[in-house]
Design an enzyme around this catalytic site. Structure first.
Site, PDB file in Angstrom:
ATOM      1  N   LYS A 147       0.856  -1.211   0.000  1.00  0.00           N
ATOM      2  CA  LYS A 147       0.000   0.000   0.000  1.00  0.00           C
ATOM      3  C   LYS A 147       0.882   1.248   0.000  1.00  0.00           C
ATOM      4  O   LYS A 147       0.655   2.184  -0.765  1.00  0.00           O
ATOM      5  CB  LYS A 147      -0.870  -0.018   1.237  1.00  0.00           C
ATOM      6  CG  LYS A 147      -1.452   1.323   1.652  1.00  0.00           C
ATOM      7  CD  LYS A 147      -2.291   1.246   2.879  1.00  0.00           C
ATOM      8  CE  LYS A 147      -1.532   1.414   4.152  1.00  0.00           C
ATOM      9  NZ  LYS A 147      -1.222   2.798   4.547  1.00  0.00           N
ATOM     10  N   ASN A 148       1.945   1.251   0.826  1.00  0.00           N
ATOM     11  CA  ASN A 148       2.754   2.466   0.985  1.00  0.00           C
ATOM     12  C   ASN A 148       3.756   2.693  -0.128  1.00  0.00           C
ATOM     13  O   ASN A 148       4.434   3.710  -0.163  1.00  0.00           O
ATOM     14  CB  ASN A 148       3.442   2.468   2.353  1.00  0.00           C
ATOM     15  CG  ASN A 148       2.424   2.672   3.483  1.00  0.00           C
ATOM     16  OD1 ASN A 148       1.258   2.976   3.214  1.00  0.00           O
ATOM     17  ND2 ASN A 148       2.847   2.488   4.701  1.00  0.00           N
TER      18      ASN A 148
ATOM     19  N   CYS B  90      -4.379  11.814  13.143  1.00  0.00           N
ATOM     20  CA  CYS B  90      -5.102  10.537  13.167  1.00  0.00           C
ATOM     21  C   CYS B  90      -4.842   9.911  14.531  1.00  0.00           C
ATOM     22  O   CYS B  90      -4.205  10.508  15.391  1.00  0.00           O
ATOM     23  CB  CYS B  90      -4.617   9.635  12.035  1.00  0.00           C
ATOM     24  SG  CYS B  90      -2.964   9.032  12.300  1.00  0.00           S
TER      25      CYS B  90
ATOM     26  N   ARG C  21       0.605  14.172  13.270  1.00  0.00           N
ATOM     27  CA  ARG C  21       1.008  13.941  11.868  1.00  0.00           C
ATOM     28  C   ARG C  21       1.140  15.254  11.071  1.00  0.00           C
ATOM     29  O   ARG C  21       0.478  15.473  10.084  1.00  0.00           O
ATOM     30  CB  ARG C  21       0.009  13.034  11.165  1.00  0.00           C
ATOM     31  CG  ARG C  21      -0.351  11.743  11.853  1.00  0.00           C
ATOM     32  CD  ARG C  21       0.740  10.703  11.890  1.00  0.00           C
ATOM     33  NE  ARG C  21       1.135  10.193  10.599  1.00  0.00           N
ATOM     34  CZ  ARG C  21       0.556   9.172   9.974  1.00  0.00           C
ATOM     35  NH1 ARG C  21      -0.494   8.611  10.513  1.00  0.00           N
ATOM     36  NH2 ARG C  21       0.995   8.742   8.811  1.00  0.00           N
ATOM     37  N   PRO C  22       1.993  16.189  11.499  1.00  0.00           N
ATOM     38  CA  PRO C  22       2.137  17.461  10.755  1.00  0.00           C
ATOM     39  C   PRO C  22       2.753  17.251   9.375  1.00  0.00           C
ATOM     40  O   PRO C  22       3.331  16.195   9.099  1.00  0.00           O
ATOM     41  CB  PRO C  22       3.085  18.254  11.648  1.00  0.00           C
ATOM     42  CG  PRO C  22       3.857  17.243  12.407  1.00  0.00           C
ATOM     43  CD  PRO C  22       2.927  16.082  12.613  1.00  0.00           C
TER      44      PRO C  22
ATOM     45  N   LEU D 165       7.275  19.848   7.304  1.00  0.00           N
ATOM     46  CA  LEU D 165       8.543  19.611   6.590  1.00  0.00           C
ATOM     47  C   LEU D 165       8.315  19.554   5.073  1.00  0.00           C
ATOM     48  O   LEU D 165       9.148  20.007   4.293  1.00  0.00           O
ATOM     49  CB  LEU D 165       9.207  18.320   7.080  1.00  0.00           C
ATOM     50  CG  LEU D 165       9.546  18.287   8.573  1.00  0.00           C
ATOM     51  CD1 LEU D 165      10.162  16.948   8.961  1.00  0.00           C
ATOM     52  CD2 LEU D 165      10.487  19.434   8.960  1.00  0.00           C
TER      53      LEU D 165
ATOM     54  N   ASP E 183       5.515   0.447  11.971  1.00  0.00           N
ATOM     55  CA  ASP E 183       4.292  -0.204  11.490  1.00  0.00           C
ATOM     56  C   ASP E 183       4.194  -1.666  11.925  1.00  0.00           C
ATOM     57  O   ASP E 183       3.178  -2.307  11.678  1.00  0.00           O
ATOM     58  CB  ASP E 183       4.209  -0.125   9.958  1.00  0.00           C
ATOM     59  CG  ASP E 183       3.990   1.305   9.506  1.00  0.00           C
ATOM     60  OD1 ASP E 183       4.111   1.560   8.285  1.00  0.00           O
ATOM     61  OD2 ASP E 183       3.738   2.172  10.360  1.00  0.00           O
TER      62      ASP E 183
ATOM     63  N   LEU F 190       8.701   7.010  16.956  1.00  0.00           N
ATOM     64  CA  LEU F 190       8.284   7.833  15.819  1.00  0.00           C
ATOM     65  C   LEU F 190       6.979   8.578  16.013  1.00  0.00           C
ATOM     66  O   LEU F 190       6.839   9.710  15.561  1.00  0.00           O
ATOM     67  CB  LEU F 190       8.204   6.980  14.537  1.00  0.00           C
ATOM     68  CG  LEU F 190       9.524   6.957  13.770  1.00  0.00           C
ATOM     69  CD1 LEU F 190      10.488   5.989  14.393  1.00  0.00           C
ATOM     70  CD2 LEU F 190       9.310   6.611  12.315  1.00  0.00           C
TER      71      LEU F 190
ATOM     72  N   ARG G   5      -8.365  -0.644   5.319  1.00  0.00           N
ATOM     73  CA  ARG G   5      -7.596   0.412   4.643  1.00  0.00           C
ATOM     74  C   ARG G   5      -6.270  -0.125   4.139  1.00  0.00           C
ATOM     75  O   ARG G   5      -5.722   0.378   3.171  1.00  0.00           O
ATOM     76  CB  ARG G   5      -7.317   1.574   5.607  1.00  0.00           C
ATOM     77  CG  ARG G   5      -8.553   2.289   6.059  1.00  0.00           C
ATOM     78  CD  ARG G   5      -8.185   3.540   6.798  1.00  0.00           C
ATOM     79  NE  ARG G   5      -7.149   4.276   6.078  1.00  0.00           N
ATOM     80  CZ  ARG G   5      -6.625   5.412   6.520  1.00  0.00           C
ATOM     81  NH1 ARG G   5      -7.013   5.903   7.681  1.00  0.00           N
ATOM     82  NH2 ARG G   5      -5.703   6.053   5.835  1.00  0.00           N
TER      83      ARG G   5
HETATM   84  C1  EPZ Z   1       4.598   6.965   6.442  1.00  0.00           C
HETATM   85  O1  EPZ Z   1       3.828   7.962   7.066  1.00  0.00           O
HETATM   86  C2  EPZ Z   1       3.701   5.744   6.332  1.00  0.00           C
HETATM   87  N1  EPZ Z   1       2.546   6.066   5.490  1.00  0.00           N
HETATM   88  C3  EPZ Z   1       3.249   5.308   7.724  1.00  0.00           C
HETATM   89  O2  EPZ Z   1       2.486   4.120   7.576  1.00  0.00           O
HETATM   90  C4  EPZ Z   1       4.485   4.995   8.567  1.00  0.00           C
HETATM   91  O3  EPZ Z   1       4.076   4.660   9.866  1.00  0.00           O
HETATM   92  C5  EPZ Z   1       5.406   6.215   8.592  1.00  0.00           C
HETATM   93  O4  EPZ Z   1       5.739   6.620   7.246  1.00  0.00           O
HETATM   94  C6  EPZ Z   1       6.713   5.931   9.324  1.00  0.00           C
HETATM   95  O5  EPZ Z   1       7.377   4.855   8.713  1.00  0.00           O
HETATM   96  C7  EPZ Z   1       2.686   6.065   4.151  1.00  0.00           C
HETATM   97  O6  EPZ Z   1       3.763   5.822   3.620  1.00  0.00           O
HETATM   98  C8  EPZ Z   1       1.461   6.389   3.345  1.00  0.00           C
HETATM   99  P1  EPZ Z   1       6.673  10.325   8.419  1.00  0.00           P
HETATM  100  P2  EPZ Z   1       4.366   9.484   7.067  1.00  0.00           P
HETATM  101  O7  EPZ Z   1       6.474  11.613   7.684  1.00  0.00           O
HETATM  102  O8  EPZ Z   1       5.164   9.760   5.851  1.00  0.00           O
HETATM  103  C9  EPZ Z   1       7.092  13.610  11.806  1.00  0.00           C
HETATM  104  C10 EPZ Z   1       0.662   2.715   7.826  1.00  0.00           C
HETATM  105  O9  EPZ Z   1       0.410   2.055   8.824  1.00  0.00           O
HETATM  106  N2  EPZ Z   1       6.842  14.602  10.734  1.00  0.00           N
HETATM  107  O10 EPZ Z   1       7.816   9.460   8.029  1.00  0.00           O
HETATM  108  O11 EPZ Z   1       3.198  10.362   7.378  1.00  0.00           O
HETATM  109  C11 EPZ Z   1       5.882  12.732  12.066  1.00  0.00           C
HETATM  110  O12 EPZ Z   1       4.992  13.370  12.959  1.00  0.00           O
HETATM  111  C12 EPZ Z   1       1.110   4.144   7.955  1.00  0.00           C
HETATM  112  O13 EPZ Z   1       0.643   2.272   6.662  1.00  0.00           O
HETATM  113  C13 EPZ Z   1       6.890  15.953  11.054  1.00  0.00           C
HETATM  114  O14 EPZ Z   1       7.109  16.333  12.213  1.00  0.00           O
HETATM  115  O15 EPZ Z   1       5.344   9.469   8.317  1.00  0.00           O
HETATM  116  C14 EPZ Z   1       6.498  11.483  12.660  1.00  0.00           C
HETATM  117  O16 EPZ Z   1       6.764  11.712  14.037  1.00  0.00           O
HETATM  118  C15 EPZ Z   1       0.857   4.663   9.345  1.00  0.00           C
HETATM  119  N3  EPZ Z   1       6.663  16.869  10.067  1.00  0.00           N
HETATM  120  C16 EPZ Z   1       7.835  11.373  11.914  1.00  0.00           C
HETATM  121  O17 EPZ Z   1       8.089  12.678  11.353  1.00  0.00           O
HETATM  122  C17 EPZ Z   1       6.412  16.496   8.768  1.00  0.00           C
HETATM  123  O18 EPZ Z   1       6.237  17.381   7.901  1.00  0.00           O
HETATM  124  C18 EPZ Z   1       7.824  10.360  10.776  1.00  0.00           C
HETATM  125  O19 EPZ Z   1       6.700  10.653   9.985  1.00  0.00           O
HETATM  126  C19 EPZ Z   1       6.382  15.118   8.463  1.00  0.00           C
HETATM  127  C20 EPZ Z   1       6.603  14.185   9.454  1.00  0.00           C
END
Ligand code: EPZ
Length: 423
Positions: free
Chosen positions: A22-23, A116, A121-122, A125, A307, A329, A400
């Protein structure tokens, strides 16, 4: 709403074919916005999030034909650039259209994805990086309004935190930018790698694929001639089924996977006493004499994936001793803990650290509630070994991200049926 009724205490046996990731599929579908032609995609997982993103792309003007795991999509016909709240609120990964839409059209409006269950989930960045590439970003009435004068400009982007979709958004924005973009502290997940490989195969000059520094020569708004591709296997689905075999002490073969993507997961299973037999595209897990406790700290790839945290917590309730899991994370990714405790697990939380006292503890069937995608799968794993019946409610979370979960588990011998809640 649907629920799953699981009758526990049954061993599993046989083999299961893993679906596409999915990802990986989500950023790749968004990347079709950058394509100059129709693309045939195979091994697409049949999950709600994929259908949601296809609905969004169709709303923007893409056309597609989908049958089972095959998709033919043409996004050259896109003529709208507003991703509305009603769609984005159901799937935060809709943010992945921001980079490609802005790079191609020079303007777009994308609803701010809400938080969520697992955290705020900001996307700060993502936005900061696009501003460094010359975008003008305004937040108004819950929408991201992004515009550029002419093409986005190549820049050197240093991510303060490693962000998977942040990296993917900027890779796609950089693909059509004018000049060179260097992304430093990039995510290295296999899903990011496949996005880069598909863009490279479309003729994009891209270096450092799979490393934490990616260098991209933009096409200066020239759409790219994409080649057909197949989605890589879902390493998290594969890890979830390995845990299903482990928690039920079964011999299980997980097929159609890339074992190298599961190193951290396999290492922890072996630490807990399980034996794994690796072949080129499959892994067989064999029972442990005694399940040993484990210490886990979630981190970015290639470390232990967040995950898989919930699934290993369910498994740790059956270990002979105390396990420690530190979720680094996400600030709220322990929603499954209270549900596992209701099933008889002995888990205490202290900030980001969960302490799980396994014995192997007897878990008891009861009614539990799914709260997010991976927490839901942890409840299914616990239900497989609980005595009597467990009813797992709100399983739209599961739908999902897991393709035909109850069908695959039933084929392995589990006693699991889907029911409809009385209205
Ligand atoms: C991706 O989410 C995955 N989703 C998530 O999978 C996965 O848990 C996550 O990466 C971590 O591996 C998809 O790929 C669609 P991040 P993502 O940006 O990209 C912080 C699932 O179960 N952050 O890597 O949203 C954030 O809050 C889902 O399939 C900022 O602060 O995660 C987190 O603490 C759940 N500012 C950390 O970085 C930003 O602009 C990592 O988040 C972006 C992120």
């Amino acid at each position: 709403m649907d629920y799953l009724k699981v009758t526990g205490k049954k061993n599993l046996t046989g083999s299961v074919k893993i679906s596409g990731a999915k990802n990986a599929a989500l950023p790749l579908l968004a990347s079709t916005i950058l394509s100059s032609n129709k693309i045939n995609i195979s091994n697409l997982p049949n999950v709600v999030d994929i259908n949601t993103l296809l609905e969004l792309l169709e709303m923007l003007g893409s056309t597609y034909n989908k049958s089972d795991d095959f998709l033919a999509i043409d996004s050259t016909s896109i003529d709208k650039t507003k991703a509305t709240y009603d769609i984005v609120k159901t799937m935060r990964a809709s943010i992945l259209v921001l980079g490609p839409l802005l790079a191609r059209f020079g303007h777009c409006e994308v609803s701010l994805p809400g938080g969520c269950a697992i955290g705020q989930r900001p996307v700060d960045l993502h936005l900061k990086a696009l501003e460094q590439m010359g975008a003008n970003i305004e937040i108004k009435n819950g929408y991201i309004l992004a515009t550029t004068n002419g093409p986005l400009q190549g820049a050197t982007i240093v991510f303060d935190k490693i962000t998977v979709t942040g990296t993917e958004n900027i890779v796609m924005a950089a693909a059509l930018a004018q000049g060179t973009t260097t992304i430093i502290n990039a995510a290295k997940e296999p899903e990011v790698v496949q996005l880069c490989e598909v863009l490279r195969d479309a003729g994009l000059k891209i270096q450092g694929i799979g490393s934490d520094e990616i260098i991209i020569e933009g096409s200066n708004q020239e759409l790219l001639p994409f080649k057909d591709f197949s989605i890589i296997p879902d390493r998290i689905e594969a890890g979830t089924y390995l845990c299903a075999g482990a928690i039920t002490n079964s011999i299980l073969k997980i097929q159609d996977i890339i074992p190298e993507h599961l190193e951290a997961i396999l290492s922890k299973l072996e630490e807990m006493g399980f034996i794994t037999v690796r072949e080129e595209t499959s892994i067989t897990i064999l029972p442990a004499n005694k399940i040993k406790p484990v210490n886990i700290v979630t981190t970015e790839y290639p470390g232990f994936p967040t995950d898989m945290q919930a699934q290993f917590m369910a498994l740790a309730t059956m270990a002979d001793g105390v396990s420690i899991i530190d979720e680094k994370l996400f600030e709220n990714r322990f929603m499954h803990v209270s549900e596992l405790i209701r099933m008889g697990a002995d888990i205490t939380l202290n900030g980001t650290v969960a302490t799980i006292k396994g014995t192997p503890k007897q878990l008891y069937g009861t009614d539990v509630m799914a709260t997010d995608l991976r927490a839901s799968s942890a409840l299914v794993l616990a239900a497989l070994v609980a005595n009597q019946e467990t009813n797992i409610h709100r399983i739209y979370h599961l739908d999902r991200g897991y393709d035909r979960l109850e069908e695959k588990l039933t084929n392995l011998g589990a006693n699991i049926v889907r029911g409809k809640e009385e209205q």
